[in-house]
Design a protein around this motif. Structure first.
Motif, PDB file in Angstrom:
ATOM      1  N   SER A  36       0.844  -1.199   0.000  1.00  0.00           N
ATOM      2  CA  SER A  36       0.000   0.000   0.000  1.00  0.00           C
ATOM      3  C   SER A  36       0.878   1.248   0.000  1.00  0.00           C
ATOM      4  O   SER A  36       2.058   1.183   0.380  1.00  0.00           O
ATOM      5  N   LEU A  37       0.291   2.359  -0.445  1.00  0.00           N
ATOM      6  CA  LEU A  37       1.083   3.591  -0.617  1.00  0.00           C
ATOM      7  C   LEU A  37       1.882   3.994   0.634  1.00  0.00           C
ATOM      8  O   LEU A  37       3.075   4.295   0.522  1.00  0.00           O
ATOM      9  N   PRO A  38       1.290   3.971   1.839  1.00  0.00           N
ATOM     10  CA  PRO A  38       2.092   4.396   3.005  1.00  0.00           C
ATOM     11  C   PRO A  38       3.343   3.538   3.199  1.00  0.00           C
ATOM     12  O   PRO A  38       4.351   4.015   3.698  1.00  0.00           O
ATOM     13  N   TYR A  39       3.253   2.258   2.811  1.00  0.00           N
ATOM     14  CA  TYR A  39       4.403   1.366   3.009  1.00  0.00           C
ATOM     15  C   TYR A  39       5.360   1.392   1.815  1.00  0.00           C
ATOM     16  O   TYR A  39       6.396   0.739   1.835  1.00  0.00           O
ATOM     17  N   VAL A  40       4.993   2.115   0.757  1.00  0.00           N
ATOM     18  CA  VAL A  40       5.894   2.227  -0.400  1.00  0.00           C
ATOM     19  C   VAL A  40       6.660   3.551  -0.349  1.00  0.00           C
ATOM     20  O   VAL A  40       7.496   3.826  -1.192  1.00  0.00           O
ATOM     21  N   LEU A  41       6.387   4.382   0.671  1.00  0.00           N
ATOM     22  CA  LEU A  41       7.031   5.706   0.738  1.00  0.00           C
ATOM     23  C   LEU A  41       8.561   5.605   0.774  1.00  0.00           C
ATOM     24  O   LEU A  41       9.260   6.423   0.182  1.00  0.00           O
ATOM     25  N   GLY A  42       9.063   4.584   1.472  1.00  0.00           N
ATOM     26  CA  GLY A  42      10.517   4.398   1.497  1.00  0.00           C
ATOM     27  C   GLY A  42      11.045   4.088   0.107  1.00  0.00           C
ATOM     28  O   GLY A  42      12.084   4.611  -0.307  1.00  0.00           O
ATOM     29  N   GLY A  43      10.328   3.246  -0.611  1.00  0.00           N
ATOM     30  CA  GLY A  43      10.723   2.902  -1.980  1.00  0.00           C
ATOM     31  C   GLY A  43      10.646   4.101  -2.906  1.00  0.00           C
ATOM     32  O   GLY A  43      11.499   4.286  -3.791  1.00  0.00           O
ATOM     33  N   ILE A  44       9.610   4.929  -2.718  1.00  0.00           N
ATOM     34  CA  ILE A  44       9.481   6.150  -3.528  1.00  0.00           C
ATOM     35  C   ILE A  44      10.691   7.057  -3.269  1.00  0.00           C
ATOM     36  O   ILE A  44      11.259   7.654  -4.189  1.00  0.00           O
ATOM     37  N   THR A  45      11.082   7.137  -1.993  1.00  0.00           N
ATOM     38  CA  THR A  45      12.259   7.943  -1.651  1.00  0.00           C
ATOM     39  C   THR A  45      13.500   7.409  -2.374  1.00  0.00           C
ATOM     40  O   THR A  45      14.320   8.180  -2.888  1.00  0.00           O
ATOM     41  N   LEU A  46      13.608   6.086  -2.412  1.00  0.00           N
ATOM     42  CA  LEU A  46      14.764   5.466  -3.085  1.00  0.00           C
ATOM     43  C   LEU A  46      14.788   5.826  -4.574  1.00  0.00           C
ATOM     44  O   LEU A  46      15.848   6.177  -5.119  1.00  0.00           O
ATOM     45  N   THR A 101       8.796  12.886   1.077  1.00  0.00           N
ATOM     46  CA  THR A 101       8.503  11.446   1.188  1.00  0.00           C
ATOM     47  C   THR A 101       9.273  10.804   2.349  1.00  0.00           C
ATOM     48  O   THR A 101       8.746   9.937   3.031  1.00  0.00           O
ATOM     49  N   VAL A 102      10.512  11.248   2.566  1.00  0.00           N
ATOM     50  CA  VAL A 102      11.277  10.658   3.670  1.00  0.00           C
ATOM     51  C   VAL A 102      10.661  11.066   5.012  1.00  0.00           C
ATOM     52  O   VAL A 102      10.611  10.265   5.957  1.00  0.00           O
ATOM     53  N   SER A 103      10.121  12.289   5.088  1.00  0.00           N
ATOM     54  CA  SER A 103       9.460  12.737   6.323  1.00  0.00           C
ATOM     55  C   SER A 103       8.158  11.969   6.551  1.00  0.00           C
ATOM     56  O   SER A 103       7.871  11.536   7.674  1.00  0.00           O
ATOM     57  N   ARG A 239       5.490  -1.584  -8.011  1.00  0.00           N
ATOM     58  CA  ARG A 239       4.767  -0.397  -7.536  1.00  0.00           C
ATOM     59  C   ARG A 239       5.747   0.756  -7.261  1.00  0.00           C
ATOM     60  O   ARG A 239       5.473   1.914  -7.555  1.00  0.00           O
ATOM     61  N   MET A 240       6.879   0.379  -6.691  1.00  0.00           N
ATOM     62  CA  MET A 240       7.910   1.390  -6.417  1.00  0.00           C
ATOM     63  C   MET A 240       8.346   2.072  -7.714  1.00  0.00           C
ATOM     64  O   MET A 240       8.465   3.296  -7.782  1.00  0.00           O
ATOM     65  N   ALA A 241       8.547   1.246  -8.739  1.00  0.00           N
ATOM     66  CA  ALA A 241       8.955   1.801 -10.043  1.00  0.00           C
ATOM     67  C   ALA A 241       7.852   2.687 -10.604  1.00  0.00           C
ATOM     68  O   ALA A 241       8.121   3.755 -11.169  1.00  0.00           O
ATOM     69  N   GLY A 242       6.595   2.245 -10.428  1.00  0.00           N
ATOM     70  CA  GLY A 242       5.468   3.031 -10.920  1.00  0.00           C
ATOM     71  C   GLY A 242       5.398   4.391 -10.247  1.00  0.00           C
ATOM     72  O   GLY A 242       5.294   5.434 -10.907  1.00  0.00           O
ATOM     73  N   TYR A 243       5.509   4.391  -8.932  1.00  0.00           N
ATOM     74  CA  TYR A 243       5.478   5.666  -8.207  1.00  0.00           C
ATOM     75  C   TYR A 243       6.724   6.504  -8.538  1.00  0.00           C
ATOM     76  O   TYR A 243       6.663   7.736  -8.586  1.00  0.00           O
ATOM     77  N   GLY A 244       7.833   5.822  -8.775  1.00  0.00           N
ATOM     78  CA  GLY A 244       9.055   6.542  -9.151  1.00  0.00           C
ATOM     79  C   GLY A 244       8.870   7.302 -10.455  1.00  0.00           C
ATOM     80  O   GLY A 244       9.325   8.445 -10.587  1.00  0.00           O
ATOM     81  N   LEU A 245       8.194   6.653 -11.411  1.00  0.00           N
ATOM     82  CA  LEU A 245       7.925   7.337 -12.687  1.00  0.00           C
ATOM     83  C   LEU A 245       6.988   8.525 -12.471  1.00  0.00           C
ATOM     84  O   LEU A 245       7.117   9.567 -13.125  1.00  0.00           O
ATOM     85  N   MET A 246       6.056   8.352 -11.540  1.00  0.00           N
ATOM     86  CA  MET A 246       5.152   9.472 -11.191  1.00  0.00           C
ATOM     87  C   MET A 246       5.960  10.643 -10.608  1.00  0.00           C
ATOM     88  O   MET A 246       5.703  11.807 -10.933  1.00  0.00           O
TER      89      MET A 246
END
Lengths: 353, 173
Positions: A36-46, A101-103, A239-246
């Motif tokens: 889920s999005l809240p748990y992908v925030l670390g991946g989005i940061t990456l 995102t890191v915050s 999902r991480m890659a998807g949000y990364g592209l976003m």
């Protein structure tokens, strides 16, 4: 037919890659809520860090980290380098997004109790990553060496003086052959990336060791969960890659609409600007207590964050069972926000001694 | 218990460093320079404390290119409590960079502090027709217009990237 016995080219390639890379190892089980999005925030940061590395490498080809030439090289990047203004703006906006995102990632971990046994050390690693992220932002803001950057450097030098031997690295005595601006550049492109790489590797390793923190329910308790769950880590990566592209899309859009700002060349000794929003909340404290607040207040907040898994040692994850800790954390967060808003409304004031 | 003691000792040792002042070769006299970042050609004020009345300190600026004598400062005060404050103008042709301000007596008593020198205010600008005499929080006015082709290309990348991201997120449910 002989050809029908041959595997399709794609599967052959897949098998070739699998034999050499063992990518199926990434399909281990994770809980559904881990995607889920809240748990992908670390991946989005990456993924944000990856964008920052790529754009940063490009910018480093044209940036000159010398006091005399730094600001000029920024002007050259904006006006003379192919795609320079765009790449610099993407770097700038991605840094803003990563800070957000890191915050939010930290707040999610705090709210869901993901710092509890056996994940305490990973909480400390995460705090280290937060500190490094802010160090990236700070050094980056100084490198442009406009008025705001120069003032940030002056404040930093005063704060370093208060740190005694811990602030030695920021003094001219440390190295007369390399000016402080060049050392900050070196930190921005070598020391900090190395540290962030090591800590991210440790962060991911520890997540793999302990598994994702259980889903928060009224009776949920913290425990190791490696190998548990109905979903797959490969889904998390996609999902991480998807949000990364976003994130890339948003950063590109903001870069076109609002190119990264650059102030006038810095004039030493003056204080006519305010810090970036990440540090703006410190402005009222500095106005009240002077430069020492720049050391004491972030130090206190960092100490309180570090104490969280030490103070809250119950196994329960439900916020209802941790309400006092969350109330205190919420009040501190509210204080930071109020302080930031007050600073935005406050006139610029001189703080340097 | 032993681990806790070790961790506590390690933290205490690191924090103790904050109490250690930077005293490289000398220790007793203390000098402060104001501002700590100054433009070539601008004035700086060197203030000294923990010194004895009557002492004369030579103030030098030391950089990678050598030393420059800025001048002398005589300690005033009564008894054993003395101090000095002297203002010097940095040379206008001083190369920007990191410097050490050193105050030293002939007897060998000395103190140092650091100073970052930026380009002289009139030379600090490099933008289009701009001369900086005063600090400004305004943004630099630069021509940041982009060719239409670049804008269209970026818009296409934005759309494709967002669409690919959306598809990846949706497909991974």
């Amino acid at each position: 037919m002989p050809s029908s016995a041959q595997p399709a080219p794609r599967s052959r390639l897949g098998e070739w890659l699998e034999e050499r890379l063992g990518l199926k190892g990434l399909t281990y089980a994770v809980p559904e809520h881990a995607n889920s999005l809240p748990y992908v925030l670390g991946g989005i940061t990456l993924t944000g860090f990856l964008i920052l590395f790529v754009t940063g490498i490009y910018l480093a080809q044209f940036y000159h980290p010398h006091v005399e030439d730094a600001h000029n090289s920024l002007i050259y990047i904006i006006t003379g380098v192919p795609l320079g203004d765009l790449v610099r703006s993407v770097h700038f906006w991605t840094a803003q997004i990563v800070t957000v995102t890191v915050s939010l990632h930290l707040l999610r971990v705090l709210f869901t109790g993901s710092y509890k046994r056996p994940r305490e050390i990973n909480w400390f690693v995460g705090l280290g990553l937060l500190a490094i992220t802010l160090a990236f932002v700070f050094t980056g803001s100084v490198l442009k060496f406009d008025q705001e950057g120069l003032e940030a450097l002056q404040h930093n030098k005063e704060a370093a003086n208060l740190l005694g031997a811990l602030g030695t690295w920021f003094s001219a005595e440390f190295s007369r052959s390399v000016p402080i601006l060049m050392r900050l550049f070196n930190a921005h492109v070598t020391l900090l990336p190395l540290l962030v790489f090591v800590l991210i590797a440790a962060h991911i390793f520890l997540i793999k060791q302990h598994g994702i923190s259980p889903k928060v329910t009224p009776g949920a308790v913290s425990r190791p969960t490696p190998g548990e769950g109905d979903s797959r880590f490969s889904v998390h990566l996609v999902r991480m890659a998807g949000y990364g592209l976003m994130v890339l899309s948003v950063a590109l859009f903001l870069s076109l609409a609002f190119p990264a700002p650059l102030g006038m060349p810095g004039v030493a000794g003056a204080e006519v600007t305010k810090p970036w929003w990440m540090f703006l909340w410190l402005f009222p404290a500095e106005a009240a207590w002077g430069t020492r607040a720049l050391v004491a207040v972030p130090g206190l907040v960092g100490l309180l964050l570090a104490l969280v898994p030490i103070v809250d040692r119950s196994p329960y994850l439900s916020p209802a069972r941790r309400r006092w800790l969350l109330i205190v954390a919420g009040l501190i967060l509210l204080g930071i926000i109020v302080s930031g808003v007050a600073a935005a409304l406050q006139p610029v004031a001189a703080h340097l001694e | 218990m032993k681990t806790r003691v070790l961790i506590s000792a390690a933290i205490a040792a690191v924090l103790a460093l904050a109490l250690v002042r930077i005293a490289w070769a000398h220790g007793e006299p203390v000098i402060i320079v104001d501002p700590t970042v100054a433009a070539a050609g601008s004035p700086i004020t060197v203030t000294g404390s923990e010194v004895e009345p009557g002492e004369v300190f030579a103030i030098t600026l030391e950089g990678i290119g050598g030393s420059i004598l800025l001048g002398e400062a005589t300690v005033t005060g009564e008894g054993e409590e003395g101090a000095f404050a002297a203002t010097f103008t940095l040379p206008t042709d001083l190369a920007p960079g990191s410097y050490t301000v050193r105050a030293a007596t002939e007897a060998g008593e000395a103190a140092t502090t650091d100073l970052t020198v930026t380009a002289a205010a009139n030379n600090a600008s490099a933008g289009p027709a701009m001369v900086m005499d005063e600090a400004s929080g305004e943004l630099h006015a630069l021509d940041r217009s982009k060719p239409v082709s670049q804008i269209i290309a970026v818009a296409v990348v934005i759309t494709l990237s967002a669409a690919a991201g959306f598809v990846l997120i949706r497909s991974s449910r």
